[in-house]
Design an enzyme around this catalytic site. Structure first.
Site, PDB file in Angstrom:
ATOM      1  N   CYS B  33       0.841  -1.620  -0.180  1.00  0.00           N
ATOM      2  CA  CYS B  33      -0.314  -0.004  -0.054  1.00  0.00           C
ATOM      3  C   CYS B  33       0.932   1.065   0.373  1.00  0.00           C
ATOM      4  CB  CYS B  33      -1.115  -0.212   0.951  1.00  0.00           C
ATOM      5  SG  CYS B  33      -0.238   0.399   3.413  1.00  0.00           S
ATOM      6  N   ASP B  35       2.903   3.148   2.102  1.00  0.00           N
ATOM      7  CA  ASP B  35       3.114   3.577   2.978  1.00  0.00           C
ATOM      8  C   ASP B  35       5.198   3.710   4.015  1.00  0.00           C
ATOM      9  OD1 ASP B  35       0.275   4.451   3.355  1.00  0.00           O
ATOM     10  OD2 ASP B  35       0.105   3.285   5.170  1.00  0.00           O
ATOM     11  N   CYS B  58      -1.608   6.858   4.876  1.00  0.00           N
ATOM     12  CA  CYS B  58      -2.507   7.295   5.268  1.00  0.00           C
ATOM     13  C   CYS B  58      -2.609   7.494   7.092  1.00  0.00           C
ATOM     14  CB  CYS B  58      -3.967   6.515   5.042  1.00  0.00           C
ATOM     15  SG  CYS B  58      -3.789   5.310   5.937  1.00  0.00           S
ATOM     16  N   CYS B 102      -3.146  -1.382   7.565  1.00  0.00           N
ATOM     17  CA  CYS B 102      -2.256   0.692   7.517  1.00  0.00           C
ATOM     18  C   CYS B 102      -1.323   0.195   8.519  1.00  0.00           C
ATOM     19  CB  CYS B 102      -3.096   2.031   7.083  1.00  0.00           C
ATOM     20  SG  CYS B 102      -4.227   1.206   6.116  1.00  0.00           S
TER      21      CYS B 102
END
Ligand SMILES: Cc1ncc(COP(=O)(O)O)c(C=O)c1O
Ligand SMILES: Cc1ncc(COP(=O)(O)O)c(C=O)c1O
Lengths: 389, 123, 389, 123
Positions: B33, B35, B58, B102
Site C-alpha cells: 500500500c 506506506d 494514510c 495500515c
C-alpha cells in the site's frame, strides 16, 4: 471542527436538483402505475416514460428507440460488452484502453477468462489514447472497440470522434462510456460514429440507480438479463419510472445550461489548478486543458492521498483520491499507473471534482486551507526535505 | 470511519520528526500500500528515553505511528519488543477492518530499531 | 365516464406509501453522497445504507451480509440463475416449474441454449408443484432448483419449505422467487432452507427499480455484471441509495402491519371471489385458499380478457389479464396453460390484485359493475348461449 | 391506448347479434390470439341490405367488427370485397401497432361471407 461544507466530489456523485426531484414526486404518488399495464393508470405512466425517452434522445441527437433505460453506467457498460461477446458467440478480439472505468476494464478481464482476447491500449502522459494506435490494433476478429469519452479520475477527454470514424471505416462496433461527459459537454450522436454510448443520471444531478444505453438503430446485442419484454428485451424488469423521469429532467436542464455551466466550471477549475500548483512539489495529473470542465487532479508529493482527504474532510471539504488506502484495495489506481506516475506520486493524488453549486468562495476556501494541510503532512513525512529558505 | 482517538492522533500527532543523534533508526515500508515509516530512538539503560517518527501514509498509518511513540516512551527494550501491531490498534480504540493493514507498520519499525540498536551494542 | 378510481393491480406494482417517500427524500437532497466515498458526506450515507441492510435482514431472519441490493426482482433472479450456471462452468441440470415468472422461466430457456438441461415441473390444476416431483427430478448433475414462493398470476402458494428441505437433503442449491410474497406473508430465512431469495420493493409499496437478493452465507455465485466493488462485487455500480432506504422502510412497515393487512386482504379477496362466482360461467383460477391474500383470478367464459379490462378501465377500475391481447404477445399466459385451461378460458382471465388502500367499498363497486360488463360482452360473443330463464 | 372512436365502437357496438335468416354467414378466427368473429349478411340485388356480427375478442377486435358493419351497409358485394382490414383500422382513426393484428378479422369474415354467398348463388 468547521461548519463550512464544500462538496468537490461531483465525479463520484451529485446532488439531485430540486427541479428534478419535483418532476419525480408525482411518479411515487399519483402516477405509480406499471407502464406495461393496459389501464388508464398504466397508460398515463407509459406516456410520460416515452416522453422522457424523447427528451433524452433529443438532447443526444438520437432517435427515441435508440435509448434503452438501465440501472446506471455499470449496467450499460456490461450490457454492451457482454452482450456483444454473447452475440458473437465464438471468441474474438476486443480493443479498449488501460484507463477505462472498472465497469469496462474488469468486464474485459472477465471476458478474457471466457476466451476473448483484449488489447488494452496505452495512453500518453496526459492520459490520451492515440487514435492511430486503435487503427493499428484492429484485427480481422476485432468485434468491438470501447473507449471512454473522458476519464473519471484525471478528466482527460478522448478523441472519440476520430476513433469512431476509424471503427466505422473498419466496420467494427464502437462503444463509448460517456458517463463523465453526458450532461457536462455537448455530444451529438447524429455526428459521432458510436454504436453504443453509456450514461448515468447521478453524474449530472439526476437520481442514482438509473442510466441509459444508446444502441444505434439496426444494431443489437444479445441480452444478458432476461425476463419481461421491457426496453426491447435488452433490459427487462419493471421500469424505474420516477428515476427515469428525473433523469430526463436532469439532462434537459443540463443541456439548457451547458454552455454557461461548462464555462464557469472551467474557470473555477483553472483557478483551483493554478492555486494548487503554487504549492511546492505539486503536479497536475491529466491534460492541462483537454479535460472535463470540473476535474482537477493533482499529486502532492511526499504525502499519501488519504491523509490529505481526511484533513480536508475535517475542515468540511469532500474530495476523492486515487490512493490505495482510500479505495479499500491495496493498489493505487490503474489510471495513475497508466500515465506513468511512480507509486508514491500516484498515492499522493487528490481529485477535486467541481459541479453544480460550487463557486469562487469554495475555491478560495480550499486554496486557503490546503497549504497548511500539505505543510503539516509533509513535516510528518520521511521523504520530504524542505527547501532552505 | 475513524474514531475520535484516531482522528486526534492523526490531527495532532505526538513525537513527530527526527531526533538528533538517535541511538537507533528503524524503518519499515509496506510495498503493497506504499506506506513507509522511520522511527528514531534514544536509549538509556535499556530503556527508551525518547522516540520520534516520520510517516508517509494514510490516516491510520499516521495515527498508529503517533500512538506507538506514546506507548513506548519509558518502556524497557524487552517490554517494547512485546508490543504488537494489534496492541497499537487496540490502544487507538480500533481501526476499520480494511485499514488494519495500515497500522501494521508502527510496531514493525519499532522492532527494527531495537534490533539494530542491539546489533550495534553487540548483543 | 366516472370519477371513481379503484386500483386492483397491486400484483403489477403498488403506490409508494407516504412514509416511505418521506424516508427517501433526505437522500435526494442532503445525503446525496456516494456511500463509497471516504468523506463525511459519503460516510453518513454508508451508515444509513448499512442500517437499511440490517432492517431488511432483520425482517427476513437473515444476516446483514446475506442481503445484496439489486435493481429489482428480474435482476435478482438473473444473478442467481446465470451466476450459478457461470460458476459451475460445465453444462448441468436445473429444476424449475412451468409457472415461473419470465425472469426465471425465460432465463432457463436461455441457459438451455448454452447447453444446460432444464426440467420444467408440471403443476396441478390449482397451480401447485408437488415436492415429490422435485425429489424425483433431481439428478447427479442438478446444480440448482428454482421454485417461486407464490405465483404472480394466479396467486397459488408453493410448498417451498418442503422443497427447500429436499434440496438441502440432496445438497442442491435452492432459489425461491419471493417477489410476490415478501411484504405480504411471513417468511423466515432462519428456518426456510433456501440458499437464494429474490424480492422487489415496488410490490410492497416501496419504490420501483430496487430489490434485493438473499444469498446465504458461505454460498456465492459468479457475478455476471462486473465493475466496482459494491455489494460484495455481486452487484456493482453506485448504490441506489434513496430507493434502498425506501425499500427498507416499506418492508419494515409491511412487517409491522402484516398480520392485520393479510387478514383484511384475505377477507376482501374472499368477498370478491364469492361475488364473482355468482356470475354464470365464471371459474376461479388458482387455489381456493392457499393463495396470496390479495390475489383474485377468474376466467369469464365466452369473453376475451382485454375487453373486460377495457370495460373496467372505462369505469375506473384497474386490473390485469393473462389474455394474449393484453400482454402484447400472441400467446396466452404459460401459467394459465400450465393449469390446464383451454385457450378461450385462458383468454378470459382477469386478475384483481388487492393491496394497501383497497376496502369494502372497492369490492362493492366492482361487484356492482361487473355483471353488466360481462353481460354486454357475452351478448356480443358468438360462443355464448344465454340460459333460458 | 385506444382513441375515442375505437372506444365508442367498443362500448356501443353497432349491429350486434344474429340476423334471422341470413343470406350468408362468414366466420374467421385467429388461432394465434384466439379471437373469433361471425358475420351475418342479408343481400339484395348484389347489395348488402343488412349486416350483423358476433365477436369474441379484445377491444380492437370488437370495435373493428362494429366499424366494418357500418362501412358495408348499402355497399355492393364488389365494393365490399375491396374493403381491407387496413381500411377498417383507418376508418377507426388508427389502432395501436401491437393491436393491428386484432383488427385483421373483420374484413376477413366479410370476405368469407361474400364468398360463401356467391358460391351458394353459383357464381
Ligand atoms: C466513467 C464511468 N463509467 C461508469 C461508471 C459507473 O456508473 P454507475 O455507478 O452509475 O454504475 C462511472 C461512475 O462510477 C464512471 O465514472
Ligand atoms: C414473481 C415475480 N418475479 C419477478 C418479477 C420481476 O420483478 P421486477 O419487475 O421488479 O424486476 C415479478 C414482477 O414483475 C414477479 O411477480
Amino acid at each position: 471542527m468547521t461548519s463550512r461544507k464544500v462538496y468537490m466530489d461531483h465525479g463520484a456523485t451529485t446532488p439531485v436538483r430540486e427541479e428534478v426531484l419535483e418532476a419525480m414526486l408525482p411518479f411515487f404518488r399519483e402516477h405509480y402505475g406499471n407502464p406495461s399495464s393496459l389501464h388508464a393508470q398504466g397508460r398515463a405512466v407509459r406516456k410520460e416514460l416515452e416522453n422522457a425517452r424523447d427528451i433524452i434522445a433529443g438532447v443526444l441527437g438520437a432517435e427515441p428507440k435508440e435509448i434503452i433505460f438501465t440501472s446506471g453506467g455499470t449496467e450499460s457498460n456490461n450490457i454492451v460488452l457482454r452482450g456483444a461477446a454473447k452475440k458473437r458467440g465464438a471468441p474474438g478480439h476486443i480493443i479498449t484502453t488501460s484507463i477505462e472505468h472498472h465497469a469496462v476494464f474488469d468486464v474485459c478481464r472477465d471476458l478474457e477468462k471466457e476466451g476473448h482476447q483484449v488489447t488494452y491500449l496505452p495512453v500518453d502522459k496526459y492520459g490520451k489514447v492515440d487514435p492511430q494506435s486503435v487503427r493499428k490494433a484492429i484485427r480481422p476478429d476485432t468485434f468491438i472497440i470501447s473507449v471512454m469519452a473522458a476519464n473519471n479520475e484525471i478528466g482527460t477527454l478522448q478523441p472519440i470522434e476520430e476513433i469512431g470514424a476509424i471503427a466505422a471505416e473498419h466496420k467494427v462496433l464502437f462503444h463509448t462510456d460517456a458517463v463523465q461527459v453526458v450532461g457536462q459537454l455537448p455530444l451529438n450522436l447524429s455526428k459521432l460514429k458510436a454504436d453504443f454510448l453509456s450514461l448515468s443520471a447521478h453524474k449530472f444531478n439526476g437520481p442514482k440507480g438509473v442510466g441509459a444505453l444508446f444502441m444505434r438503430k439496426g444494431i443489437r446485442v444479445a441480452p444478458i438479463y432476461i425476463g419481461g419484454g421491457q426496453e426491447r428485451k435488452i433490459r427487462p424488469g419493471t421500469e424505474n419510472v420516477p428515476a427515469i423521469i428525473g433523469m430526463a429532467k436532469a439532462l434537459e436542464l443540463a443541456a439548457a445550461e451547458m454552455d454557461e455551466k461548462s464555462r464557469s466550471l472551467t474557470k473555477l477549475r483553472d483557478r483551483l489548478i493554478s492555486g494548487l500548483l503554487q504549492i511546492d512539489e505539486v503536479i497536475l495529473n491529466g491534460h492541462p486543458d483537454e479535460r472535463l470542465p470540473g476535474n482537477v487532479n493533482v499529486s502532492f508529493k511526499h504525502i499519501e492521498g488519504e491523509s490529505v482527504l481526511l484533513s480536508l474532510d475535517l475542515q468540511g471539504v469532500a474530495a476523492s483520491s486515487g490512493s490505495a488506502c482510500s479505495s479499500g484495495s491495496l493498489d493505487p489506481s490503474h489510471v495513475l499507473s497508466a500515465i506513468g506516475l511512480d507509486h508514491p506520486t500516484a498515492h499522493g493524488s487528490i481529485r477535486f471534482s467541481l459541479g453544480y453549486g460550487n463557486n469562487d468562495d469554495d475555491i478560495d476556501y480550499v486554496l486557503e486551507i490546503i497549504p497548511a494541510i500539505t505543510d503539516r503532512l509533509r513535516r510528518i513525512s520521511p521523504t520530504y526535505k524542505p527547501k532552505a529558505v | 470511519m475513524y474514531n475520535e482517538k484516531v482522528v486526534d492522533h492523526f490531527s495532532n500527532p505526538r513525537n513527530v520528526g527526527e531526533l538528533e543523534n538517535p541511538d537507533a533508526v528503524g524503518e519499515t515500508g509496506s510495498f503493497k500500500c506504499g506506506d513507509t515509516m522511520t522511527l528514531y530512538l534514544k536509549v538509556q539503560n535499556d530503556r527508551i528515553e525518547d522516540v520520534s517518527f516520520q510517516t508517509f501514509g494514510c490516516g491510520a498509518a499516521i495515527a498508529s505511528s503517533s500512538m506507538l511513540t506514546e506507548m513506548v516512551k519509558g518502556k524497557t527494550l524487552d517490554e517494547a519488543m512485546k508490543i504488537t501491531n494489534q496492541d497499537v490498534a487496540d490502544e487507538l480504540g480500533g481501526l476499520p477492518p480494511l485499514k488494519l493493514h495500515c497500522s501494521n507498520l508502527a510496531a514493525d519499525a519499532l522492532h527494527d530499531a531495537i534490533e539494530k540498536y542491539r546489533k550495534k551494542q553487540g548483543v
